[in-house]
Design an enzyme around this catalytic site. Structure first.
Site, short mmCIF file in Angstrom:
data_model
loop_
_atom_site.label_atom_id
_atom_site.label_comp_id
_atom_site.label_asym_id
_atom_site.label_seq_id
_atom_site.Cartn_x
_atom_site.Cartn_y
_atom_site.Cartn_z
N GLY A 207 0.83 -1.21 0.00
CA GLY A 207 0.00 0.00 0.00
C GLY A 207 0.86 1.24 0.00
N ASN A 208 0.23 2.38 0.27
CA ASN A 208 1.00 3.63 0.33
C ASN A 208 0.34 4.58 1.31
OD1 ASN A 208 -0.93 5.42 -1.18
ND2 ASN A 208 -0.60 3.80 -2.69
N ARG A 209 0.95 5.75 1.49
CA ARG A 209 0.54 6.65 2.56
C ARG A 209 -0.57 7.62 2.19
NH1 ARG A 209 4.31 7.17 6.70
NH2 ARG A 209 6.32 6.20 6.27
N SER A 210 -1.13 7.52 1.00
CA SER A 210 -2.13 8.51 0.60
C SER A 210 -3.38 8.41 1.48
CB SER A 210 -2.50 8.28 -0.87
OG SER A 210 -3.45 9.23 -1.24
N ALA A 274 -3.21 7.48 -5.34
CA ALA A 274 -1.87 6.92 -5.47
C ALA A 274 -2.07 5.45 -5.86
CB ALA A 274 -1.13 7.02 -4.15
#
Ligand code: CTP
Length: 394
Positions: A207-210, A274
């Site tokens: 995943g990512n931090r968005s 993202a």
């Protein structure tokens, strides 16, 4: 507490036109205003509190003696960005002009210094009476916007100036006072937000931090400007945004499916999400035991934005980039490579921006223009991007 430019108090005076304010309330809601109705006690003879409560979805108090512990006259006054008093009778205008505070509405008017619009409706003789004229002049000199009533047939057989204006005129004048733009009316805006998750097993994902905050700000701003908005939300905390249709997705491929359904009919696509560039080659149905969790084989995800840009007909395409180095150069290459009209590049070095309410970065336009932004709110960026999109839509 600071006032909110979408929070409006609709004060209702004791005139037969009070029933027309029920429609006015609806039209204000359609335009993105959140409305609390404050009727004068005698106006309830024309339209009861139940009607206002049902239509606004909020309590409709008339007196400061209700909910005393909440000090309603101060709290409501502080949170509201604008007032509209419709209909305003000769008596209500007189009470406001001399600064009376003998019911909740007049208390609120005194306790708040935000812009206020008065929509008179009364018999022509009352409107033309020198006392009313003097009161109206006083209110105008203090900065109130007092609309001219319409001319025509009154409730009885008389006619003259005093009719409640057409609701469409009231709303137009109110928008002019509040600065509410409706420049996306009839347009479809498609927004993606959040961060995709690519499953490794039932427990783990890439995943990512968005956070999706920028996408929500965009959806809200576009909706307030009259657009028909669809938000494709990837793993966000927000489950609803007023007036916006939301579809929740998890992975890049889920997002691709939803985009395919919506893209053809949209006028503006804003790819704020993202999107994970890669996903595990296989997603295991059982949790991987730690002894075997040593490496993940990846394969590329499709570039959703670049793919859609190849299919575009009339759509304005807006991309986002999050960069830690060489922001402008790398964002300009993405703008060209993905055939975008606009790209906003966030400077995310040091983890800044993710999950925050402010951003700093640069808007790049296809014609070479660059607009550098320092510490602006995500709401302000949303409005600015929509301004540029509208410029390109023509
Ligand atoms: N994007 C997309 N599909 C992907 C990756 C990105 O649609 N698989 C979109 C994003 O939503 C964003 C824009 O492309 O609007 C730029 O995303 P970014 O990740 O910065 O660009 P990449 O092309 O992935 O480049 P890199 O990761 O190498 O910086």
């Amino acid at each position: 507490m600071s006032s909110d430019s979408r929070e409006v108090i609709l004060g209702v005076g004791a005139g037969i036109a009070a029933y027309k304010s029920a429609d006015l309330l609806r039209r204000l809601q359609d335009r993105g205003y959140r409305v609390s109705v404050v009727p004068t006690p005698s106006s309830l003879n024309f339209v009861g509190a139940a009607t206002w409560e049902a239509l606004s979805g909020r309590p409709a108090h008339t007196q400061v003696w209700e909910n005393v512990h909440e000090v309603t006259h101060i709290s409501l006054a502080q949170k509201s960005g604008f007032f509209i008093i419709a209909p305003a009778t000769a008596d209500l205008i007189a009470r406001i002009a001399i600064g009376r505070a003998d019911d909740l509405l007049t208390n609120l008017i005194l306790a708040s210094d935000v812009p206020k619009m008065i929509v008179p409706a009364m018999h022509p003789n009352m409107w033309n009476d020198p006392a009313t004229k003097a009161n109206v002049a006083t209110l105008r000199s203090r900065g109130f916007t007092v609309l001219e009533p319409d001319t025509g047939r009154l409730t009885g057989n008389d006619s003259g100036q005093g009719r409640f204006p057409e609701v469409s005129r009231i709303v137009t004048e109110f928008d002019a006072m509040t600065g509410n733009k409706q420049d996306l009316l009839g347009r479809r805006v498609l927004i993606t937000a959040g961060g995709t998750r690519e499953a490794i097993d039932p427990v783990r994902f890439i995943g990512n931090r968005s956070s999706g905050k920028q996408g929500v700000a965009l959806a809200r701003a576009a909706q307030l400007r009259g657009a028909d908005v669809t938000l494709i939300a990837a793993n966000m905390d927000t489950s609803t945004v007023d007036g916006v249709s939301i579809t929740h997705v998890e992975s890049a491929r889920d997002m691709q499916v939803e985009l395919a359904k919506e893209f053809k009919t949209c006028d503006v696509l804003i790819m704020c999400a993202a999107v994970a560039d890669a996903r595990p080659v296989t997603t295991l149905s059982e949790k991987i035991k730690k002894a075997f969790f040593t490496s993940i084989e990846l394969e590329a995800n499709p570039d959703l934005l670049a793919e859609l840009a190849r299919q575009k007909s009339h759509q304005i395409m807006i991309g986002f980039a999050a960069e830690t180095t060489e922001h402008i150069d790398s964002a300009r290459s993405k703008l060209t490579a993905k055939s975008l009209d606009i790209i906003y590049v966030n400077d995310v070095s040091g983890g800044a921006i993710f999950g925050k309410d402010v951003t700093h970065g640069t808007i790049l336009l296809r014609n070479g223009e660059e607009i550098a932004l320092k510490e602006v709110s995500k709401d302000a960026l949303a409005d600015l991007l929509l301004d540029y999109a509208i410029r390109q839509l023509g």
